[in-house]
Design an enzyme around this catalytic site. Structure first.
Site, PDB file in Angstrom:
ATOM      1  N   ASP A  39      29.217 -91.854  36.118  1.00 19.17           N
ATOM      2  CA  ASP A  39      30.543 -91.844  36.730  1.00 19.17           C
ATOM      3  C   ASP A  39      30.820 -93.137  37.492  1.00 19.17           C
ATOM      4  O   ASP A  39      31.671 -93.185  38.385  1.00 19.17           O
ATOM      5  CB  ASP A  39      30.693 -90.636  37.673  1.00 19.17           C
ATOM      6  CG  ASP A  39      29.671 -90.662  38.801  1.00 19.17           C
ATOM      7  OD1 ASP A  39      28.771 -91.528  38.772  1.00 19.17           O
ATOM      8  OD2 ASP A  39      29.777 -89.818  39.711  1.00 19.17           O
ATOM      9  N   HIS A 242      26.760-118.354  21.324  1.00 18.98           N
ATOM     10  CA  HIS A 242      27.126-117.432  22.390  1.00 18.98           C
ATOM     11  C   HIS A 242      25.878-116.794  22.999  1.00 18.98           C
ATOM     12  O   HIS A 242      25.826-115.590  23.246  1.00 18.98           O
ATOM     13  CB  HIS A 242      28.090-116.361  21.868  1.00 18.98           C
ATOM     14  CG  HIS A 242      29.441-116.909  21.528  1.00 18.98           C
ATOM     15  ND1 HIS A 242      30.318-116.249  20.693  1.00 18.98           N
ATOM     16  CD2 HIS A 242      30.073-118.044  21.911  1.00 18.98           C
ATOM     17  CE1 HIS A 242      31.433-116.972  20.571  1.00 18.98           C
ATOM     18  NE2 HIS A 242      31.300-118.059  21.303  1.00 18.98           N
ATOM     19  N   ASP A 259      27.295-123.442  29.583  1.00 24.81           N
ATOM     20  CA  ASP A 259      28.713-123.172  29.324  1.00 24.81           C
ATOM     21  C   ASP A 259      29.111-122.081  30.314  1.00 24.81           C
ATOM     22  O   ASP A 259      28.764-120.912  30.140  1.00 24.81           O
ATOM     23  CB  ASP A 259      28.895-122.707  27.874  1.00 24.81           C
ATOM     24  CG  ASP A 259      30.362-122.561  27.478  1.00 24.81           C
ATOM     25  OD1 ASP A 259      31.213-122.417  28.376  1.00 24.81           O
ATOM     26  OD2 ASP A 259      30.652-122.579  26.270  1.00 24.81           O
ATOM     27  N   HIS A 349      32.134-124.737  14.776  1.00 27.24           N
ATOM     28  CA  HIS A 349      33.307-124.187  15.463  1.00 27.24           C
ATOM     29  C   HIS A 349      34.412-125.236  15.528  1.00 27.24           C
ATOM     30  O   HIS A 349      34.208-126.403  15.159  1.00 27.24           O
ATOM     31  CB  HIS A 349      32.944-123.693  16.869  1.00 27.24           C
ATOM     32  CG  HIS A 349      32.328-124.730  17.756  1.00 27.24           C
ATOM     33  ND1 HIS A 349      33.055-125.723  18.375  1.00 27.24           N
ATOM     34  CD2 HIS A 349      31.033-124.925  18.139  1.00 27.24           C
ATOM     35  CE1 HIS A 349      32.251-126.466  19.108  1.00 27.24           C
ATOM     36  NE2 HIS A 349      31.018-126.013  18.967  1.00 27.24           N
ATOM     37  N   TYR A 387      24.688-128.778  16.565  1.00 25.00           N
ATOM     38  CA  TYR A 387      23.611-127.800  16.727  1.00 25.00           C
ATOM     39  C   TYR A 387      22.706-127.905  15.500  1.00 25.00           C
ATOM     40  O   TYR A 387      23.149-127.654  14.374  1.00 25.00           O
ATOM     41  CB  TYR A 387      24.185-126.386  16.854  1.00 25.00           C
ATOM     42  CG  TYR A 387      25.380-126.337  17.778  1.00 25.00           C
ATOM     43  CD1 TYR A 387      25.220-126.119  19.143  1.00 25.00           C
ATOM     44  CD2 TYR A 387      26.668-126.554  17.282  1.00 25.00           C
ATOM     45  CE1 TYR A 387      26.318-126.102  19.987  1.00 25.00           C
ATOM     46  CE2 TYR A 387      27.772-126.537  18.122  1.00 25.00           C
ATOM     47  CZ  TYR A 387      27.596-126.319  19.477  1.00 25.00           C
ATOM     48  OH  TYR A 387      28.687-126.318  20.308  1.00 25.00           O
TER      49      TYR A 387
END
Length: 437
Positions: A39, A242, A259, A349, A387
Site C-alpha cells: 500500500d 541505458h 548521463d 542512436h 560505443y
C-alpha cells in the site's frame, strides 16, 4: 530561485483556447497515483501537460477549460480540505484557496466532476482531451453517454472529439523566457553536480557512490528529483546505452560515462560526460573521445534558425565515419558508409531529442514528412557517441569496450544557439585539469 509566475499558466490556457472554436471544452486530468508495492505509493510527480496548464502539483485533480462566447473560462476540480487526511498525507490546497492561488475562475470538489461535466459538455462544439489518457477517455465517454440519454430533455451531445496532445505538444516545444530561465537554473545545478563527480572520482569507487555524489549535489541546490534514472557506467558498461545498474567498481585505466540531470520545478536537464577514472585519458581513449567531440562541435555548428533537425545528425555522422575510417574501424568511402549505415555498429542512436518538462520532451520532429526547421525557443540535446563492443573479436583490442558520449542542452536563438550546459568542461585538457585539481 525564481519560479514561473502564475499568470503564465493563465496565458497558456488562453493561448490554447484561442486555437479552438467557440464552445470547445478542454478536459485534462492530473497524473494518477501509482502503487510502488503493497500500500506504499510511488513518489508523486505531476503529469507535465496538466502542470503546464494549471501549475497544480496535487493528485486527484481535473482541469476543465471552456472557450465560451463570454471569454475563456477555467474550472478546477480538486480535493477538499480534510484535517485528518492532511495529518496523514500532507496539506491540500482546497477548493476555497484554488481560484486565488492558481488564478482559475472556479473550483469545485472532485466528487462533483461527473455531474458538472455533463452540464459543461452540453452543446459543446468540440470535446478536447488527451486520447492517450485512459481515465480521461472513460470520463468523457461516460459523460457523452449520459447526454445521449438526456436528448429528449433538450440536451445536446457533442459529436466532435479532438486529441489535445498535438495542440499542447506544439505549445510546449517553444519555450517562453521564463521557461528558459527555469531550465537554465536546472542546467546550472546539473553542471555543478557533474563537476563534483569529476573532482571526486577515483579508482576503486563504486558506480553508485559516484551517482550519490551527483544526487546529493542535485538536492542541496534545490532540485526536487532526478529528471531520469542516472547512468554511471564504468568501463564496458558505457557500451550499454541505458545502463542503470550502477553497481560495479570503477577500475584503473577505464573511462566512466555519466548521463545524469536534475529536474527543477518540473523542468529537466540532461547532460552526459565521459572521463577517465584515474584522471588521464589513454591514447586510444583520447582518439575516440576526440572523434566524438569533433562530431559534437560539427552538430552545434549547424544550429541556427532555418536549419532542419537532421542537419545535426548528418554532420555528426560524417565526422564519426571519417574518424573511424582514419583508425581502421570502418573501410570504404564516406558516402558508401552513410548509404549502408555501417556507422550504426558504433553510433546507433540519433543526435538528440527535445528537452523541456520531460527529458524526452514532446513535439514532432517532422512536419509534412520532412525534418522540422529549428526555430528560436526550441531546446534540444546534442549527444553524439561511439560505443565499441567489448566482445567483438574482429576489432583490435585497444579499442574494445570504449564507450564515449558527450551531451549538452542547447537553446535555439535568433542568431544561432546558446549552450545551457557549456560551463561543464568538455575538452580533454579541461577535464584532466579539473580532475587533477
Amino acid at each position: 530561485m525564481t519560479k514561473i509566475a502564475t499568470i503564465e499558466y493563465v496565458q497558456r490556457r488562453n493561448a490554447l483556447l484561442q486555437q479552438l472554436p467557440i464552445g470547445a471544452v478542454v478536459i485534462i486530468n492530473c497524473a494518477s497515483v501509482q502503487i510502488r508495492n503493497g500500500d506504499v505509493e510511488q513518489d508523486y510527480r505531476q503529469n507535465s501537460s496538466f502542470y503546464y496548464l494549471s501549475g497544480m502539483v496535487e493528485s486527484h485533480t481535473t482541469l476543465v477549460l471552456v472557450n465560451s462566447v463570454d471569454g475563456p473560462r477555467s474550472i478546477l476540480f480538486c480535493r477538499s480540505k480534510d484535517k485528518l487526511q492532511e495529518i496523514w498525507h500532507g496539506r491540500r490546497l482546497g477548493v476555497d484557496a484554488a481560484p486565488k492561488i492558481l488564478l482559475v475562475d472556479e473550483a469545485h470538489v472532485s466528487e462533483s466532476l461527473e455531474q458538472k461535466l455533463v452540464e459543461l459538455l452540453d452543446g459543446a462544439s468540440q470535446v478536447v482531451y488527451r486520447f492517450s489518457q485512459d481515465e480521461t477517455f472513460e470520463l468523457v465517454q461516460q459523460s457523452l453517454a449520459k447526454l445521449r440519454r438526456l436528448s429528449r430533455q433538450g440536451k445536446v451531445c457533442p459529436t466532435t472529439l479532438v486529441d489535445l496532445d498535438p495542440l499542447i505538444d506544439t505549445m510546449r516545444l517553444f519555450k517562453s523566457g521564463a521557461e528558459v530561465e527555469q531550465m537554465t537554473q536546472a542546467c546550472n545545478i546539473s553542471v555543478a553536480a557533474h563537476k563534483r563527480a569529476m573532482s571526486v572520482c577515483k579508482v576503486g569507487m563504486n558506480e553508485y557512490q559516484l551517482a550519490a555524489e551527483l544526487h546529493h549535489q542535485f538536492s542541496i541546490q534545490g532540485s526536487q528529483r532526478v529528471a531520469y534514472g542516472s547512468i554511471v557506467a564504468g568501463g564496458d558498461n558505457a557500451c550499454i546505452l541505458h545502463y542503470t545498474n550502477n553497481d560495479q567498481s570503477l577500475q584503473d585505466g577505464d573511462l566512466v560515462l555519466i548521463d545524469a540531470g536534475c529536474e527543477l520545478d518540473h523542468y529537466a536537464s540532461d547532460i552526459t560526460r565521459t572521463f577517465p577514472v584515474n584522471g588521464h585519458f589513454s591514447d586510444p581513449q583520447k582518439i575516440i573521445y576526440e572523434i566524438v567531440l569533433a562530431a559534437h562541435k560539427a552538430a552545434l555548428e549547424c544550429i541556427k534558425p532555418g536549419a532542419v533537425y537532421t542537419d545535426m545528425q548528418d554532420a555528426s555522422v560524417r565526422v564519426i565515419i571519417q574518424g573511424l575510417t582514419n583508425i581502421g574501424l570502418l573501410t570504404g568511402t564516406l558516402e558508401a558508409n552513410i548509404e549502408n549505415q555501417n556507422y550504426r555498429k558504433f553510433y546507433m542512436h540519433n543526435i538528440g531529442h527535445w528537452l523541456g518538462m520531460d527529458v524526452h520532451d514532446v513535439g514532432a520532429y517532422k512536419l509534412g514528412g520532412v525534418s522540422r526547421p529549428l526555430t528560436p525557443g526550441m531546446i534540444t540535446t546534442v549527444e553524439p557517441g561511439i560505443y565499441i563492443d567489448p566482445d567483438d573479436m574482429t576489432i583490435p583490442s585497444q579499442w574494445r569496450g570504449i564507450g564515449v558520449r558527450i551531451e549538452d542542452n542547447i537553446l535555439v536563438t535568433e542568431t544561432g544557439y546558446r549552450n545551457l550546459t557549456g560551463d561543464l568542461p568538455v575538452s580533454v585538457v579541461d577535464i584532466e585539469r579539473l580532475m587533477a585539481s
